[in-house]
Design a protein around this motif. Structure first.
Motif, PDB file in Angstrom:
ATOM      1  N   GLU A   1    -123.008  92.751  24.264  1.00 14.87           N
ATOM      2  CA  GLU A   1    -121.905  93.489  24.875  1.00 14.87           C
ATOM      3  C   GLU A   1    -122.268  93.952  26.278  1.00 14.87           C
ATOM      4  OE1 GLU A   1    -120.907  96.656  22.242  1.00 14.87           O
ATOM      5  OE2 GLU A   1    -120.111  95.315  20.705  1.00 14.87           O
ATOM      6  N   LEU A   2    -123.519  94.336  26.481  1.00 10.15           N
ATOM      7  CA  LEU A   2    -123.951  94.810  27.789  1.00 10.15           C
ATOM      8  C   LEU A   2    -124.032  93.678  28.808  1.00 10.15           C
ATOM      9  CD1 LEU A   2    -126.726  97.374  26.812  1.00 10.15           C
ATOM     10  CD2 LEU A   2    -124.444  97.861  27.668  1.00 10.15           C
ATOM     11  N   LYS A   3    -124.213  92.441  28.341  1.00  5.95           N
ATOM     12  CA  LYS A   3    -124.344  91.316  29.255  1.00  5.95           C
ATOM     13  C   LYS A   3    -122.990  90.856  29.797  1.00  5.95           C
ATOM     14  CE  LYS A   3    -128.703  89.283  27.977  1.00  5.95           C
ATOM     15  NZ  LYS A   3    -129.413  88.088  27.613  1.00  5.95           N
ATOM     16  N   THR A   4    -121.906  91.187  29.124  1.00  5.53           N
ATOM     17  CA  THR A   4    -120.594  90.786  29.630  1.00  5.53           C
ATOM     18  C   THR A   4    -120.281  91.612  30.874  1.00  5.53           C
ATOM     19  OG1 THR A   4    -119.459  92.369  28.212  1.00  5.53           O
ATOM     20  CG2 THR A   4    -119.742  90.138  27.349  1.00  5.53           C
ATOM     21  N   VAL A   5    -119.796  90.925  31.892  1.00  8.93           N
ATOM     22  CA  VAL A   5    -119.525  91.558  33.177  1.00  8.93           C
ATOM     23  C   VAL A   5    -118.068  92.001  33.230  1.00  8.93           C
ATOM     24  CG1 VAL A   5    -119.521  91.170  35.677  1.00  8.93           C
ATOM     25  CG2 VAL A   5    -121.269  90.115  34.252  1.00  8.93           C
ATOM     26  N   ASP A   6    -117.879  93.200  33.726  1.00  6.00           N
ATOM     27  CA  ASP A   6    -116.534  93.728  33.939  1.00  6.00           C
ATOM     28  C   ASP A   6    -115.828  92.789  34.923  1.00  6.00           C
ATOM     29  OD1 ASP A   6    -114.264  95.121  34.623  1.00  6.00           O
ATOM     30  OD2 ASP A   6    -115.279  97.058  34.742  1.00  6.00           O
ATOM     31  N   PRO A   7    -114.630  92.290  34.593  1.00  4.51           N
ATOM     32  CA  PRO A   7    -113.945  91.335  35.469  1.00  4.51           C
ATOM     33  C   PRO A   7    -113.705  91.887  36.873  1.00  4.51           C
ATOM     34  CG  PRO A   7    -112.634  91.762  33.482  1.00  4.51           C
ATOM     35  CD  PRO A   7    -113.870  92.560  33.386  1.00  4.51           C
ATOM     36  N   ARG A   8    -113.564  93.189  36.998  1.00  2.00           N
ATOM     37  CA  ARG A   8    -113.340  93.779  38.327  1.00  2.00           C
ATOM     38  C   ARG A   8    -114.588  93.636  39.200  1.00  2.00           C
ATOM     39  NH1 ARG A   8    -111.765  99.503  36.083  1.00  2.00           N
ATOM     40  NH2 ARG A   8    -113.479  98.813  34.786  1.00  2.00           N
ATOM     41  N   LEU A   9    -115.775  93.534  38.526  1.00  2.00           N
ATOM     42  CA  LEU A   9    -117.018  93.419  39.289  1.00  2.00           C
ATOM     43  C   LEU A   9    -117.493  91.968  39.421  1.00  2.00           C
ATOM     44  CD1 LEU A   9    -118.917  96.430  37.694  1.00  2.00           C
ATOM     45  CD2 LEU A   9    -117.662  96.395  39.843  1.00  2.00           C
TER      46      LEU A   9
END
Length: 184
Positions: free
Chosen positions: A162-170
């Motif tokens: 879960e931590l490896k998924t990047v926020d799409p805004r970033l």
């Protein structure tokens, strides 16, 4: 149990048989402070003398009380194992012993065989790395406290994913420095 090499020389024809309950509680608990209790230690076996060497083969049964590695709950841990050891006098040529065998070779000091110490050593070697109570083995929930919790390996792997998924805004920021490698 202690024997001298000269005492064991009398057992050339017929091996010495032993079947003893050993009192190792205090010495085991002082050597390994995590032990809560030593309920029993029982040794059965043979000591045979041949060519200035003593071969001891024994079956050891012990019942220790140790803390659970997850919750520190006291857990009775039964141990049952075989041990085989050669006791050879100082100055003996050890090249005749096969290096690939599981037999331990010991050079006793002052020609005295202290079998209790050998049993203690083997008990400490056979203590499992992970000790769980029956409830923990059956899938009881992990311990938690105020502001903390114990995670299973599976739960930890899920959290890491879960931590490896990047926020799409970033995600667009990744293209800002294309010469930089992803350093995970």
């Amino acid at each position: 149990m202690k024997w001298s090499l000269s005492q064991l020389k009398t057992y050339r024809e017929t091996p010495l048989q032993f079947d003893e309950a050993l009192d190792l509680k205090n010495s085991l608990m002082s050597r390994y402070p995590e032990i809560i209790d030593v309920k029993s230690v029982h040794a059965t076996g043979l000591a045979s003398y041949d060519k200035d060497n003593v071969l001891i083969t024994a079956k050891i049964d012990a019942m220790l009380t140790l803390p659970s590695s997850r919750s520190l709950t006291p857990v009775d841990v039964p141990l049952a194992f075989q041990m085989t050891e050669y006791y050879v006098p100082q100055g003996t040529d050890l090249s005749r012993f096969d290096e690939e065998t599981d037999t331990v070779i010991i050079l006793p000091e002052d020609d005295i065989l202290d079998f209790d110490v050998a049993v203690e050593d083997n008990i400490l070697i056979h203590i499992p790395m992970q000790i769980l109570s029956e409830a923990e083995q059956d899938g009881a929930s992990m311990p938690t406290g105020k502001g903390w919790e114990v995670l299973s390996e599976d739960d930890q792997a899920l959290q890491a994913a879960e931590l490896k998924t990047v926020d799409p805004r970033l995600a667009k920021l990744k293209n800002l420095f294309p010469d930089q490698e992803d350093k995970d």
